[in-house]
Design a protein around this motif. Structure first.
Motif, short mmCIF file in Angstrom:
data_model
loop_
_atom_site.label_atom_id
_atom_site.label_comp_id
_atom_site.label_asym_id
_atom_site.label_seq_id
_atom_site.Cartn_x
_atom_site.Cartn_y
_atom_site.Cartn_z
N LYS A 78 0.84 -1.11 0.31
CA LYS A 78 0.11 0.14 -0.04
C LYS A 78 0.92 1.34 -0.07
O LYS A 78 1.55 1.98 1.07
CB LYS A 78 -1.05 -0.27 1.52
N VAL A 79 1.27 1.33 -0.75
CA VAL A 79 2.06 2.53 -1.02
C VAL A 79 2.15 2.93 -2.86
O VAL A 79 1.82 1.97 -3.43
CB VAL A 79 3.58 2.19 -1.16
N LYS A 80 2.70 4.73 -2.81
CA LYS A 80 2.90 5.05 -4.32
C LYS A 80 3.43 4.35 -4.81
O LYS A 80 4.07 4.62 -5.70
CB LYS A 80 2.01 6.31 -4.07
N SER A 81 5.23 5.15 -3.77
CA SER A 81 6.17 4.97 -4.32
C SER A 81 7.39 4.43 -3.45
O SER A 81 7.09 4.80 -2.63
CB SER A 81 6.86 5.68 -5.13
N ALA A 82 8.39 3.51 -3.62
CA ALA A 82 9.14 3.14 -2.73
C ALA A 82 10.95 2.44 -3.22
O ALA A 82 10.67 2.19 -4.52
CB ALA A 82 8.33 2.07 -1.64
N ILE A 83 11.21 2.70 -1.97
CA ILE A 83 12.95 1.76 -2.92
C ILE A 83 13.17 1.29 -1.98
O ILE A 83 13.27 2.53 -0.54
CB ILE A 83 13.52 2.75 -3.38
N LEU A 121 14.45 0.80 4.18
CA LEU A 121 14.06 1.74 3.51
C LEU A 121 14.91 3.61 3.19
O LEU A 121 15.17 3.81 3.67
CB LEU A 121 12.05 2.63 4.04
N LEU A 122 14.32 3.55 1.48
CA LEU A 122 15.41 4.84 0.98
C LEU A 122 14.49 5.72 -0.32
O LEU A 122 15.16 6.90 0.49
CB LEU A 122 16.35 3.78 -0.51
N TYR A 123 13.13 5.27 -0.10
CA TYR A 123 12.18 6.36 -0.68
C TYR A 123 10.84 5.65 -0.56
O TYR A 123 11.12 4.59 -0.27
CB TYR A 123 12.55 6.61 -2.29
N LEU A 124 10.12 6.61 -0.22
CA LEU A 124 8.49 6.45 0.00
C LEU A 124 7.69 7.77 -0.12
O LEU A 124 7.56 8.62 0.03
CB LEU A 124 8.34 7.24 1.41
N ASP A 125 6.90 7.31 -1.29
CA ASP A 125 5.48 8.06 -1.51
C ASP A 125 6.04 9.97 -1.67
O ASP A 125 5.71 10.53 -1.48
CB ASP A 125 4.54 8.25 -0.25
N GLY A 126 7.27 9.52 -2.91
CA GLY A 126 7.81 10.45 -3.38
C GLY A 126 8.54 10.95 -2.61
O GLY A 126 9.55 12.55 -3.05
N VAL A 127 9.42 10.87 -1.87
CA VAL A 127 9.50 11.32 -0.72
C VAL A 127 11.26 10.61 -0.13
O VAL A 127 11.53 9.11 -0.64
CB VAL A 127 9.61 12.07 0.50
N ASN A 128 12.99 11.43 -1.10
CA ASN A 128 14.42 10.19 -0.55
C ASN A 128 14.22 10.73 1.04
O ASN A 128 14.32 12.11 1.15
CB ASN A 128 15.16 11.40 -1.24
N ILE A 129 14.41 9.73 1.68
CA ILE A 129 14.78 9.55 3.19
C ILE A 129 15.94 8.71 3.40
O ILE A 129 16.06 8.89 4.51
CB ILE A 129 13.22 8.46 3.45
#
Length: 327
Positions: A78-83, A121-129
């Protein structure tokens, strides 16, 4: 917690070179470290975006087609985008991850046995974390993965206990070792001292420089001559003659035939015993080997073949340097 809602969208990276752990002589001490199990599989970076999934090796090669069950499971998150940084594994009958079992599953298409264990987790829902601290990235990852009911997805739990105690427990269960990570640090690509690995079993990658023909079976190998690259030169580290099944012995022999050469690829002359019966090959294939220790001249002892590694070029195989952990 990383404030995702207040950030402007970041471009989705095509690939983030992975953070690599440095070998340590003992686990680090202190409250600013957590410890995870060291898994015995293939490192994969899962990219989820616009309803599609890509699975990339640690060198950025697209292996999505090799792991269809994992791609399908990740697509359901349940994510829009993730790495997600993680590892593809298969467990043995004891519930331990086994590289041998993973290779067998890939060769036979046993997709149902594969598991993706996410540990960062390196990227989530449009944000590089990647700039956020590890412990916050892990909190977000746990929330993402634990919402899934897929048997193919798992979150890598960590332990905040004393590292030496965690390693002792890991070794008692027959695990390969642990990875210790600084809780307060960002994600940094490349090998560094913020991720440290401590091993129970010695397992490393080695370059195949030659083989011996099986004495009991036609068109099968009986042993491999191994080395590592040091300053661009292939240095001999010994032979491995156990760990082969009938199928792998034949498959390895077949892979060696196009690589056969007339001369030894090793930089220094081998002794008569070391070179006896060896068929030389171009040093292009990488094998994962388990062994008990090394002799004084750095030759492997009690080595056993675990499988070929297809995710790492031979030129990147060097003898690992060990970091001394402060007491």
């Amino acid at each position: 917690m990383v404030a995702l809602s207040t950030r402007k969208p970041d471009p989705v990276p095509a690939f983030i070179p992975p953070c690599l752990a440095t070998l340590a002589d003992a686990p680090p001490r202190g409250d600013d470290w957590v410890h995870e199990i060291k898994f015995d599989g293939y490192r994969l970076q899962a990219h989820i975006a616009d309803g599609s999934v890509k699975l990339l090796t640690r060198t950025g090669i697209d292996w999505t087609a090799r792991f269809p069950s994992l791609a399908k499971a990740l697509k359901s998150l349940k994510v829009k985008s993730a790495i997600i940084d993680g590892e593809a594994v298969v467990e043995d009958e004891r519930g331990l991850t086994s590289f041998v079992k993973l290779v067998e599953a890939l060769e036979t298409g046993q997709w149902s046995e594969m598991i993706f264990i996410g540990f960062d987790l390196l990227y989530l829902d449009g944000v590089n974390i990647t700039s956020g601290p590890l412990i916050e990235r892990k909190d977000l990852l746990k929330a993402v993965l634990t919402r899934s009911r897929s048997k193919h997805l798992r979150y890598s739990e960590h332990m905040a206990s004393e590292g030496a105690t965690v390693l002792k427990e890991a070794c008692s269960f027959g695990l390969e070792g642990i990875i210790s990570k600084r809780t307060d640090r960002p994600y940094r690509s490349g090998r560094n001292s913020e991720w440290l690995k401590s091993k129970c079993l010695q397992t490393d990658e080695f370059v195949i420089g030659g083989y011996l023909v099986s004495s009991v079976e036609d068109k099968a190998i009986g042993a491999l001559a191994l080395g590592t690259f040091e300053q661009g030169k292939l240095v001999y580290v010994g032979r491995v003659g156990t760990g082969f099944t009938h199928d792998t012995a034949r498959a390895l022999w077949k892979k060696m035939q196009p690589l056969k050469g007339a001369a030894s690829p090793f930089s220094a002359p081998l002794t008569a015993v070391q070179r006896r019966g060896v068929v030389w090959v171009e040093p292009k294939l990488v094998a994962q080997i388990a062994y008990s220790t090394r002799t004084g001249d750095l030759l492997l002892r009690h080595a056993a073949f675990k499988g070929l590694r297809e995710d790492k070029p031979a030129s990147d195989v060097h003898r690992p340097k060990t970091r001394k952990t402060k007491s």
